[in-house]
Scaffold this motif. Structure first.
Motif, PDB file in Angstrom:
ATOM      1  N   ILE A  39      53.883  39.101 -51.283  1.00  0.00           N
ATOM      2  CA  ILE A  39      54.762  38.830 -50.136  1.00  0.00           C
ATOM      3  C   ILE A  39      55.063  37.339 -50.047  1.00  0.00           C
ATOM      4  O   ILE A  39      54.176  36.499 -50.171  1.00  0.00           O
ATOM      5  CB  ILE A  39      54.106  39.333 -48.833  1.00  0.00           C
ATOM      6  N   ASP A  43      52.393  34.145 -44.537  1.00  0.00           N
ATOM      7  CA  ASP A  43      51.093  33.869 -45.152  1.00  0.00           C
ATOM      8  C   ASP A  43      50.207  35.107 -45.037  1.00  0.00           C
ATOM      9  O   ASP A  43      49.856  35.530 -43.933  1.00  0.00           O
ATOM     10  CB  ASP A  43      50.443  32.669 -44.443  1.00  0.00           C
ATOM     11  N   THR A  44      49.828  35.666 -46.172  1.00  0.00           N
ATOM     12  CA  THR A  44      49.057  36.915 -46.184  1.00  0.00           C
ATOM     13  C   THR A  44      47.575  36.711 -46.473  1.00  0.00           C
ATOM     14  O   THR A  44      46.852  37.693 -46.692  1.00  0.00           O
ATOM     15  CB  THR A  44      49.632  37.864 -47.254  1.00  0.00           C
ATOM     16  N   PHE A  47      45.151  39.057 -44.829  1.00  0.00           N
ATOM     17  CA  PHE A  47      45.540  40.464 -44.768  1.00  0.00           C
ATOM     18  C   PHE A  47      44.896  41.258 -45.902  1.00  0.00           C
ATOM     19  O   PHE A  47      44.707  40.756 -47.005  1.00  0.00           O
ATOM     20  CB  PHE A  47      47.066  40.596 -44.841  1.00  0.00           C
ATOM     21  N   ARG A  50      48.450  42.170 -49.548  1.00  0.00           N
ATOM     22  CA  ARG A  50      49.190  40.911 -49.643  1.00  0.00           C
ATOM     23  C   ARG A  50      50.465  41.043 -50.475  1.00  0.00           C
ATOM     24  O   ARG A  50      51.038  40.036 -50.892  1.00  0.00           O
ATOM     25  CB  ARG A  50      48.271  39.834 -50.229  1.00  0.00           C
ATOM     26  N   GLU A 200      54.095  40.394 -40.267  1.00  0.00           N
ATOM     27  CA  GLU A 200      52.672  40.405 -39.937  1.00  0.00           C
ATOM     28  C   GLU A 200      52.298  41.683 -39.187  1.00  0.00           C
ATOM     29  O   GLU A 200      51.259  42.300 -39.457  1.00  0.00           O
ATOM     30  CB  GLU A 200      52.311  39.181 -39.090  1.00  0.00           C
ATOM     31  N   ILE A 203      52.712  44.932 -41.721  1.00  0.00           N
ATOM     32  CA  ILE A 203      51.633  45.032 -42.711  1.00  0.00           C
ATOM     33  C   ILE A 203      50.283  45.205 -42.015  1.00  0.00           C
ATOM     34  O   ILE A 203      49.471  46.063 -42.388  1.00  0.00           O
ATOM     35  CB  ILE A 203      51.610  43.801 -43.630  1.00  0.00           C
ATOM     36  N   ASN A 216      45.810  44.524 -54.647  1.00  0.00           N
ATOM     37  CA  ASN A 216      46.365  43.173 -54.711  1.00  0.00           C
ATOM     38  C   ASN A 216      46.323  42.568 -56.119  1.00  0.00           C
ATOM     39  O   ASN A 216      47.052  41.623 -56.411  1.00  0.00           O
ATOM     40  CB  ASN A 216      45.624  42.248 -53.737  1.00  0.00           C
TER      41      ASN A 216
END
Length: 418
Positions: A39, A43-44, A47, A50, A200, A203, A216
């Motif tokens: 993504i 900013d992931t 998470f 991502r 945000e 997700i 990921n």
């Protein structure tokens, strides 16, 4: 509904994670392209997931005036851009090509302006409690604003509304457009759907439900419908537009015809707010209803573009439904999930996948289910899931399935125009 009026598709447009036009999308489908990557929009780091299937290299200011674009959410940007492409493709962008009182817009979005809602709420939370909101907050956010903008752009004064049924939303939009034309309420309807939920909240919210893949280390292979090791869906964004038109109206102006809309099915699982019925009862019903309305036999169906989200429960339930409906003919079908390439566009999925089905019929090929590595022992290995590579096949009739949270099921049946 009178059966005298036939409905055909005369224009298409798309903006997807694997192509920013309908033609690019078609090439992505043929080549088995994955739209998944890390993504870039926020900013992931904290998470669980991502990555997603973002639309790439898209500058809205190339299509919409900068000032106007700021007054719209991203899902509306997608709607206007793919509607413009479809209108030009259909030759309906010229003044006088259609009676504006006989033309409408029906659009689907499951969530609408999620990013707008998130940013405005966060800005308010950072303040001192004084309600300082952007005056365009509400008209940017509401899910019905996309068809509003489209109708204003083209001056279409016929039926105009949005459908919201989670991931079935834009299939419902196409079905409603079909019904309106069949009933004689319109001659032309711009229909489709769009979504922009890679935020945000989007997700994070789906992570909290444990619905998303967390692969990921290999995002491009994370969407793997029907694979033994699938671990959830991959979020996508974008949209697609189909111009639905009454046949005689289309013929009178010499329009190109991609396919005919022949039938539909609608049902509810009445089972659970997010999980599908384990035996696919509602899913089986919508396919049966669509085939019955089209006046076709089971043996007439060549291809099913399945909902196929890459979730452990959903994929199994849908295959059970297909087996229940088609019996032995299941072994003569091609089945594929194009979500393996585009990710899951939520409310926009139905339109994007209906367009993939239109392409299958018009160009006689089956888009693949990519990212298959390991057979699932719970699935019959003799079913043709079109794994990993597109296949050439004459496609005379096909079904596109979409199912949404809340137990909403929708199927649309398309066939070659004869």
């Amino acid at each position: 509904m009178t059966q005298a009026r036939r409905v055909v598709i005369t224009g298409v447009g798309a903006i997807t994670p694997i192509g920013n036009t309908a033609q690019e999308y078609l090439e992505g489908l043929k080549n088995g392209k994955s739209g998944a990557a890390m993504i870039t929009s926020f900013d992931t780091e904290k998470f669980k997931t991502r990555f997603a299937c973002e639309v790439k290299n898209f500058d809205v200011n190339q299509f919409i005036d900068r000032k106007e674009a700021r007054r719209m959410d991203r899902f509306t940007h997608f709607a206007l851009v793919c509607a413009d492409e479809a209108m030009k493709d259909a030759g309906l962008d010229k003044e006088g090509s259609v009676d504006p009182d006989r033309a409408g817009v029906i659009w689907g979005s499951g969530i609408g302006g999620l990013d707008t809602f998130l940013k405005e709420s966060l800005d308010y939370a950072k303040g001192d409690g004084t309600p300082r909101f952007n005056p365009f907050f509400i008209p940017k956010m509401i899910a019905d604003i996309a068809p509003g903008h489209i109708s204003i752009k083209y001056g279409f004064r016929g039926p105009n509304f949005s459908t919201v049924s989670a991931c079935a939303s834009s299939t419902n939009a196409l079905i409603d457009a079909y019904i309106m034309i069949k009933l004689g309420k319109a001659d032309v309807i711009i229909s489709g759907g769009s979504e922009a939920a890679i935020t945000e909240a989007g997700i994070g919210g789906f992570n909290a439900m444990q619905a998303l893949s967390t692969r990921n280390d290999s995002p491009e292979t994370a969407s793997r419908p029907f694979d033994k090791d699938r671990d959830g869906f991959v979020m996508g964004e974008g949209g697609a537009c189909l111009i639905l038109e009454e046949l005689e109206h289309a013929l009178a102006r010499g329009a190109k015809i991609y396919a005919e809309v022949a039938g539909f099915g609608l049902s509810a699982d009445a089972h659970h707010i997010t999980a599908p019925h384990p035996d696919g009862l509602g899913a089986a019903n919508v396919m049966r209803y669509a085939i019955q309305e089209a006046g076709l036999r089971l043996e007439d169906i060549d291809y099913i573009n399945v909902h196929g989200t890459s979730t452990p429960l959903g994929d199994i339930a849908e295959v059970k439904a297909i087996q229940k409906v088609f019996g032995e003919h299941v072994y003569k079908l091609n089945i594929s999930s194009t979500k393996s390439m585009t990710g899951h566009l939520l409310g926009g999925a139905g339109a994007v996948e209906a367009l993939a089905t239109v392409f299958a019929i018009y160009h006689d090929f089956i888009p693949p289910t990519i990212n298959h590595f390991t057979d699932d022992p719970e699935l019959d290995p003799n079913i043709n899931f079109t794994f990993n590579k597109a296949q050439h096949r004459t496609v005379n009739a096909a079904i596109s399935n979409t199912f949404g949270f809340g137990g909403h099921n929708a199927s649309i049946l398309l066939k070659k125009y004869r």
